[in-house]
Design a protein around this motif. Structure first.
Motif, short mmCIF file in Angstrom:
data_model
loop_
_atom_site.label_atom_id
_atom_site.label_comp_id
_atom_site.label_asym_id
_atom_site.label_seq_id
_atom_site.Cartn_x
_atom_site.Cartn_y
_atom_site.Cartn_z
N GLN A 36 0.84 -1.20 0.00
CA GLN A 36 0.00 0.00 0.00
C GLN A 36 0.87 1.26 0.00
O GLN A 36 0.64 2.19 -0.77
CB GLN A 36 -0.90 0.05 1.24
N LEU A 37 1.86 1.28 0.87
CA LEU A 37 2.75 2.43 0.98
C LEU A 37 3.45 2.71 -0.35
O LEU A 37 3.51 3.85 -0.81
CB LEU A 37 3.79 2.19 2.09
N ASP A 38 3.93 1.66 -0.98
CA ASP A 38 4.60 1.79 -2.27
C ASP A 38 3.64 2.35 -3.32
O ASP A 38 4.00 3.26 -4.07
CB ASP A 38 5.15 0.43 -2.70
N TYR A 39 2.42 1.84 -3.35
CA TYR A 39 1.42 2.31 -4.31
C TYR A 39 1.10 3.79 -4.08
O TYR A 39 1.04 4.58 -5.00
CB TYR A 39 0.14 1.47 -4.21
N TRP A 40 0.91 4.18 -2.81
CA TRP A 40 0.59 5.57 -2.49
C TRP A 40 1.73 6.49 -2.90
O TRP A 40 1.50 7.61 -3.35
CB TRP A 40 0.28 5.72 -1.01
N ALA A 41 2.97 6.04 -2.74
CA ALA A 41 4.13 6.86 -3.14
C ALA A 41 4.22 6.94 -4.67
O ALA A 41 4.43 8.02 -5.22
CB ALA A 41 5.41 6.29 -2.56
N ARG A 42 4.04 5.82 -5.35
CA ARG A 42 4.14 5.81 -6.82
C ARG A 42 3.03 6.62 -7.48
O ARG A 42 3.23 7.17 -8.56
CB ARG A 42 4.14 4.39 -7.36
N THR A 43 1.87 6.71 -6.84
CA THR A 43 0.73 7.44 -7.42
C THR A 43 0.60 8.85 -6.83
O THR A 43 -0.42 9.50 -7.01
CB THR A 43 -0.58 6.66 -7.22
N ASP A 44 1.61 9.30 -6.10
CA ASP A 44 1.68 10.66 -5.55
C ASP A 44 0.61 11.00 -4.53
O ASP A 44 0.29 12.18 -4.36
CB ASP A 44 1.66 11.71 -6.67
N LEU A 45 0.05 10.00 -3.85
CA LEU A 45 -0.84 10.32 -2.74
C LEU A 45 -0.01 10.98 -1.64
O LEU A 45 -0.39 12.00 -1.07
CB LEU A 45 -1.55 9.07 -2.21
N ILE A 46 1.13 10.38 -1.35
CA ILE A 46 2.08 10.97 -0.41
C ILE A 46 3.48 10.52 -0.81
O ILE A 46 3.70 9.34 -1.05
CB ILE A 46 1.76 10.60 1.05
N ARG A 47 4.36 11.48 -0.91
CA ARG A 47 5.75 11.21 -1.25
C ARG A 47 6.58 11.37 0.01
O ARG A 47 6.31 12.26 0.82
CB ARG A 47 6.26 12.18 -2.31
N PRO A 48 7.59 10.53 0.20
CA PRO A 48 8.45 10.71 1.38
C PRO A 48 9.21 12.03 1.28
O PRO A 48 9.75 12.36 0.23
CB PRO A 48 9.40 9.51 1.30
N SER A 49 9.21 12.79 2.35
CA SER A 49 9.81 14.12 2.29
C SER A 49 11.30 14.13 2.59
O SER A 49 11.98 15.10 2.28
CB SER A 49 9.07 15.07 3.23
N ILE A 50 11.83 13.06 3.15
CA ILE A 50 13.27 13.04 3.45
C ILE A 50 14.06 12.49 2.26
O ILE A 50 15.01 13.12 1.80
CB ILE A 50 13.57 12.24 4.72
N ALA A 51 13.67 11.34 1.75
CA ALA A 51 14.36 10.76 0.59
C ALA A 51 13.37 9.93 -0.21
O ALA A 51 12.71 9.05 0.34
CB ALA A 51 15.55 9.91 1.03
N ASP A 52 13.29 10.23 -1.49
CA ASP A 52 12.42 9.47 -2.39
C ASP A 52 13.25 8.39 -3.08
O ASP A 52 14.48 8.52 -3.18
CB ASP A 52 11.77 10.40 -3.41
N ALA A 53 12.58 7.36 -3.55
CA ALA A 53 13.28 6.31 -4.29
C ALA A 53 13.78 6.88 -5.61
O ALA A 53 13.04 7.57 -6.31
CB ALA A 53 12.35 5.13 -4.52
N GLU A 54 15.03 6.62 -5.92
CA GLU A 54 15.63 7.11 -7.17
C GLU A 54 16.25 5.95 -7.92
O GLU A 54 17.47 5.87 -8.06
CB GLU A 54 16.68 8.18 -6.87
N GLY A 55 15.42 5.06 -8.36
CA GLY A 55 15.94 3.91 -9.09
C GLY A 55 16.10 2.69 -8.22
O GLY A 55 15.80 2.70 -7.02
N SER A 56 16.60 1.64 -8.83
CA SER A 56 16.72 0.36 -8.14
C SER A 56 17.71 0.44 -6.98
O SER A 56 18.79 1.00 -7.10
CB SER A 56 17.20 -0.69 -9.15
N GLY A 57 17.30 -0.11 -5.85
CA GLY A 57 18.18 -0.19 -4.69
C GLY A 57 18.12 1.02 -3.77
O GLY A 57 18.65 0.95 -2.67
N SER A 58 17.53 2.11 -4.20
CA SER A 58 17.43 3.27 -3.30
C SER A 58 16.24 3.09 -2.37
O SER A 58 15.31 2.35 -2.67
CB SER A 58 17.32 4.57 -4.10
#
Length: 168
Positions: A36-58
């Motif tokens: 759920q968290l991953d889906y919400w982040a990928r669909t811009d419901l809520i983005r992490p404000s400290i560090a967002d995923a930037e490719g594989s492994g981040s």
């Protein structure tokens, strides 16, 4: 004996890591699945404000305020509000609540979501249409108590040049 609420709040704040919360920890704390968290982040419901995923492994890193929003999102969903409506609620809150989101008062009534702001209930799903005014009974009580207080007695002062007679 329990600690004062301010002491508890300070202790809770001290327990918040400066580097933020991982996605796994955030999902666990909030009570949702990582998916759920991953889906919400990928669909811009809520983005992490400290560090967002930037490719594989981040890794994403969420702040305390992010967790607060995530918890509110979960509560709205648990109350039966549809995900698309929750998106609208948070779009509205992010645009119109300029103070800390923790100060917002959200009123859920069936399928409607209202924001209590400055004595009014605002229907956030109708893009800010005022629904009704809220009458604070505490305010009414204070006003009544003020109205019931006797007027202060002001001693009469004689007019200049008036004759004052003493009896007795």
């Amino acid at each position: 004996m329990g600690e004062a609420p301010d002491d508890e709040a300070r202790e809770a704040a001290a327990a918040i890591p400066d580097e933020g919360f991982s996605g796994t920890r955030s999902a666990k704390v909030v009570g949702i699945t990582y998916r759920q968290l991953d889906y919400w982040a990928r669909t811009d419901l809520i983005r992490p404000s400290i560090a967002d995923a930037e490719g594989s492994g981040s890794r994403r890193k969420y702040s305390y305020n992010d967790l607060l929003e995530l918890k509110a999102i979960k509560k709205l969903l648990d109350a039966g509000i549809k995900l698309e409506q929750v998106r609208k609620v948070f779009e509205y809150l992010r645009e119109h609540v300029t103070t800390d989101i923790a100060s917002a008062h959200i009123v859920i009534d069936g399928g409607s979501v209202n924001l209590y702001d400055d004595g009014q209930l605002i229907d956030v799903l109708q893009r800010g249409q005022g629904v009704l005014n809220v009458l604070s009974m505490g305010g009414v009580k204070s006003e009544l108590e003020d109205d019931l207080r006797p007027d202060p007695v002001v001693p009469a002062t004689p007019e200049p040049g008036a004759v004052v007679r003493r009896t007795g």
